[in-house]
Design a protein around this motif. Structure first.
Motif, PDB file in Angstrom:
ATOM      1  N   MET A 307       0.801  -1.127   0.114  1.00 32.90           N
ATOM      2  CA  MET A 307       0.142  -0.060  -0.167  1.00 32.90           C
ATOM      3  C   MET A 307       0.791   1.242   0.155  1.00 32.90           C
ATOM      4  SD  MET A 307      -2.765  -1.830   2.632  1.00 32.90           S
ATOM      5  CE  MET A 307      -3.597  -0.028   3.091  1.00 32.90           C
ATOM      6  N   HIS A 308       1.575   1.373  -1.078  1.00 29.03           N
ATOM      7  CA  HIS A 308       2.360   2.562  -1.251  1.00 29.03           C
ATOM      8  C   HIS A 308       2.255   3.230  -2.830  1.00 29.03           C
ATOM      9  CE1 HIS A 308       5.512   0.542  -3.489  1.00 29.03           C
ATOM     10  NE2 HIS A 308       5.430  -0.563  -2.484  1.00 29.03           N
ATOM     11  N   GLY A 309       2.699   4.331  -3.141  1.00 30.75           N
ATOM     12  CA  GLY A 309       2.628   4.789  -4.328  1.00 30.75           C
ATOM     13  C   GLY A 309       1.099   5.036  -4.870  1.00 30.75           C
ATOM     14  N   THR A 310       1.003   4.451  -6.163  1.00 28.06           N
ATOM     15  CA  THR A 310      -0.614   4.594  -6.323  1.00 28.06           C
ATOM     16  C   THR A 310      -1.542   3.616  -5.611  1.00 28.06           C
ATOM     17  OG1 THR A 310      -0.040   2.832  -8.114  1.00 28.06           O
ATOM     18  CG2 THR A 310       0.234   5.019  -8.762  1.00 28.06           C
ATOM     19  N   TYR A 311      -0.920   3.100  -4.544  1.00 27.37           N
ATOM     20  CA  TYR A 311      -1.722   2.095  -3.658  1.00 27.37           C
ATOM     21  C   TYR A 311      -1.960   2.792  -2.262  1.00 27.37           C
ATOM     22  CZ  TYR A 311      -1.318  -1.802  -6.951  1.00 27.37           C
ATOM     23  OH  TYR A 311      -1.301  -2.478  -8.203  1.00 27.37           O
ATOM     24  N   ASP A 312      -1.288   4.131  -2.292  1.00 28.58           N
ATOM     25  CA  ASP A 312      -1.211   4.731  -0.905  1.00 28.58           C
ATOM     26  C   ASP A 312      -2.686   5.537  -0.894  1.00 28.58           C
ATOM     27  OD1 ASP A 312      -1.101   6.277   1.330  1.00 28.58           O
ATOM     28  OD2 ASP A 312       0.787   7.224   0.648  1.00 28.58           O
ATOM     29  N   ILE A 313      -3.398   5.190  -0.111  1.00 27.32           N
ATOM     30  CA  ILE A 313      -4.950   5.823  -0.015  1.00 27.32           C
ATOM     31  C   ILE A 313      -4.472   7.182   0.299  1.00 27.32           C
ATOM     32  CG2 ILE A 313      -5.350   5.346   2.172  1.00 27.32           C
ATOM     33  CD1 ILE A 313      -8.372   5.018   1.307  1.00 27.32           C
ATOM     34  N   GLU A 314      -3.649   7.686   1.159  1.00 30.92           N
ATOM     35  CA  GLU A 314      -3.490   8.932   1.590  1.00 30.92           C
ATOM     36  C   GLU A 314      -3.151   9.840   0.229  1.00 30.92           C
ATOM     37  OE1 GLU A 314      -2.246   9.999   5.673  1.00 30.92           O
ATOM     38  OE2 GLU A 314      -1.057   8.247   4.961  1.00 30.92           O
ATOM     39  N   HIS A 315      -2.049   9.393  -0.385  1.00 27.71           N
ATOM     40  CA  HIS A 315      -1.821  10.034  -1.529  1.00 27.71           C
ATOM     41  C   HIS A 315      -2.651  10.404  -2.423  1.00 27.71           C
ATOM     42  CE1 HIS A 315       1.005  11.162  -5.136  1.00 27.71           C
ATOM     43  NE2 HIS A 315       0.196  10.232  -5.658  1.00 27.71           N
TER      44      HIS A 315
END
Length: 477
Positions: A307-315
């Motif tokens: 869950m980071h980059g395009t998978y990071d909901i905050e971003h």
């Protein structure tokens, strides 16, 4: 019934009064200490408690050739207490793990709710600062979009693609009326509906709606799955904390915990090997959870790592307003072409210019709770997940070592001390000690384990399902 901690504390007080010979089975002359313990433990006096040891031909489990301080009624009450005690020690042993998961599940849900509100505010601020003429009309669509984001994250059976499309469908008439044909705001509902329907044919926002769908799809589903997985973890622990105790297990627990009292052995504790056989037999079905629990925690680790980059909901959510602005600007730049396309589809509308309602508040955004707050890198969802996973990793083999933990920390006598073997006080337990799990119980001398437990099987199936879903998300990254 009182909890295990209160029970132990009360026993300590009462056992200070016990006779020095109470750990030996010979020469018990009085049942006074047994009576005190029974009355205190089971709350109140019970008629027929013996004053002195006597024969107990009607006993079903605590059978002994020696005189006994127990009656059949006492034995029945002890059996209920033994089952209750087992649940108490199970709940005590899992309390830290349960608190860890439940606390973080609540914290993640609260953090997601805050994140959704913040992303909604960012989007509302965009309209009020940059597109004030359409801000009031856009407010309902913005609110609806983020309401559906929250519903989806917290488990509602809705499709993100549908509510994202609805948002851009509703945005196009506003952009058309206020930017492409500024000041012309009195179009009929039918004409506005035609423009809204035409959005998917004329593509005023280019590929931005698809980009939003892709980003939200990749970020919302992992977060939704992560939260559902945490709630499943709580369900697993609640289930194992309140498992049905079989008749065979109940009798074995009675024999281990309370039968020594019938012989006046108020200070005795079970031998380690004896305790392991009894508790491993009672928890044989629960131990079958262990490989699936281990895989469950591993799947949470992998999901969190992904869950980071395009998978990071905050971003994704906190930058949604940027894409909305890009979409509006693209439509504005292609206004003439879009106007021609709309005229062909919906016809040319002759309207009277009117003044559009503007954003209802001035530049003081703080006054309306619409303040963009700086992000604290130490408090991001990613850092919270990492901290949680590091703590959870310590419990990967929780169910595999549960029986041993209960005996070592709660129930059994320390090595080298005289102990209860189910019949008498001995120096050591001489029976074979079996391993953990159902297959290992075939040679258990203390507890007969039969069949499978449908409740445990159901929980295992739920764990497998979550593991499969998280594995699919990891594989399709």
């Amino acid at each position: 019934m009182m909890d295990a901690q209160t029970w132990r504390a009360g026993c300590c007080c009462l056992l200070l009064l016990a006779l020095a010979g109470a750990t030996r089975s010979e020469g018990v002359q009085s049942c006074e200490e047994v009576r005190k313990l029974f009355q205190w433990r089971l709350v109140g006096a019970v008629k027929g408690l013996p004053d002195s040891p006597r024969a107990g031909p009607d006993l079903q489990v605590c059978i002994s050739k020696k005189p006994t301080c127990c009656t059949r009624k006492m034995e029945e009450r002890y059996q209920i207490a033994a089952r209750h005690d087992m649940q108490q020690v199970l709940q005590t042993s899992s309390s830290t793990l349960k608190f860890l998961i439940s606390r973080n599940a609540a914290a993640f849900q609260e953090a997601l709710e805050t994140l959704i509100r913040q992303a909604e505010n960012y989007t509302s601020i965009l309209f009020c600062n940059t597109y004030r003429n359409m801000a009031l009309e856009a407010a309902a669509s913005v609110q609806e979009l983020f309401t559906h984001v929250g519903l989806y994250l917290f488990g509602a059976d809705i499709n993100p693609e549908e509510f994202i499309n609805r948002f851009f469908d509703s945005l196009f008439p506003l952009v058309y009326n206020h930017l492409i044909n500024p000041g012309m705001t009195d179009s009929s509902l039918e004409y506005s509906e035609c423009i809204r329907t035409a959005r998917r044919d004329v593509s005023p926002f280019g590929n931005i709606p698809k980009r939003v769908m892709g980003q939200m799809g990749r970020s919302l589903l992992p977060s939704r799955t992560f939260l559902q997985a945490l709630n499943l973890g709580i369900e697993v622990i609640n289930t194992t904390d309140h498992l049905h105790v079989s008749k065979e297990c109940s009798r074995a627990l009675l024999r281990m915990q309370y039968c020594p009292l019938c012989q006046g052995l108020t200070l005795s504790k079970p031998c380690m090997g004896y305790c392991l056989n009894v508790v491993r037999g009672c928890l044989a079905h629960t131990v079958e959870l262990n490989p699936h629990w281990h895989a469950y925690i591993r799947s949470l680790e992998e999901l969190s790592d992904a869950m980071h980059g395009t998978y990071d909901i905050e971003h994704v959510l906190l930058n949604f307003h940027v894409l909305v602005n890009d979409a509006v600007m693209q439509a504005h730049l292609n206004g003439q072409k879009l106007s021609e396309q709309v005229n062909k589809i919906c016809g040319r509308l002759i309207r009277t210019p009117t003044q559009s309602p503007r954003c209802s508040f001035d530049g003081s955004k703080e006054k309306h709770g619409m303040k963009i707050s700086p992000r604290n890198d130490e408090e991001t969802l990613a850092n919270r997940r990492k901290e949680f996973i590091n703590s959870l990793r310590l419990y990967r083999t929780f169910y595999g070592g549960l029986a041993d933990e209960l005996c070592v920390n709660e129930l059994a006598a320390a090595d080298g001390l005289p102990c209860w073997n189910g019949e008498d006080i001995v120096k050591s337990y001489t029976q074979r000690v079996v391993g953990n799990g159902i297959k290992a119980q075939s040679g258990n001398p203390e507890v007969k384990v039969r069949g499978t437990d449908p409740v445990i099987n159901q929980i295992i199936d739920k764990l497998k399902h979550v593991i499969q879903i998280t594995g699919t998300l990891w594989f399709t990254r």
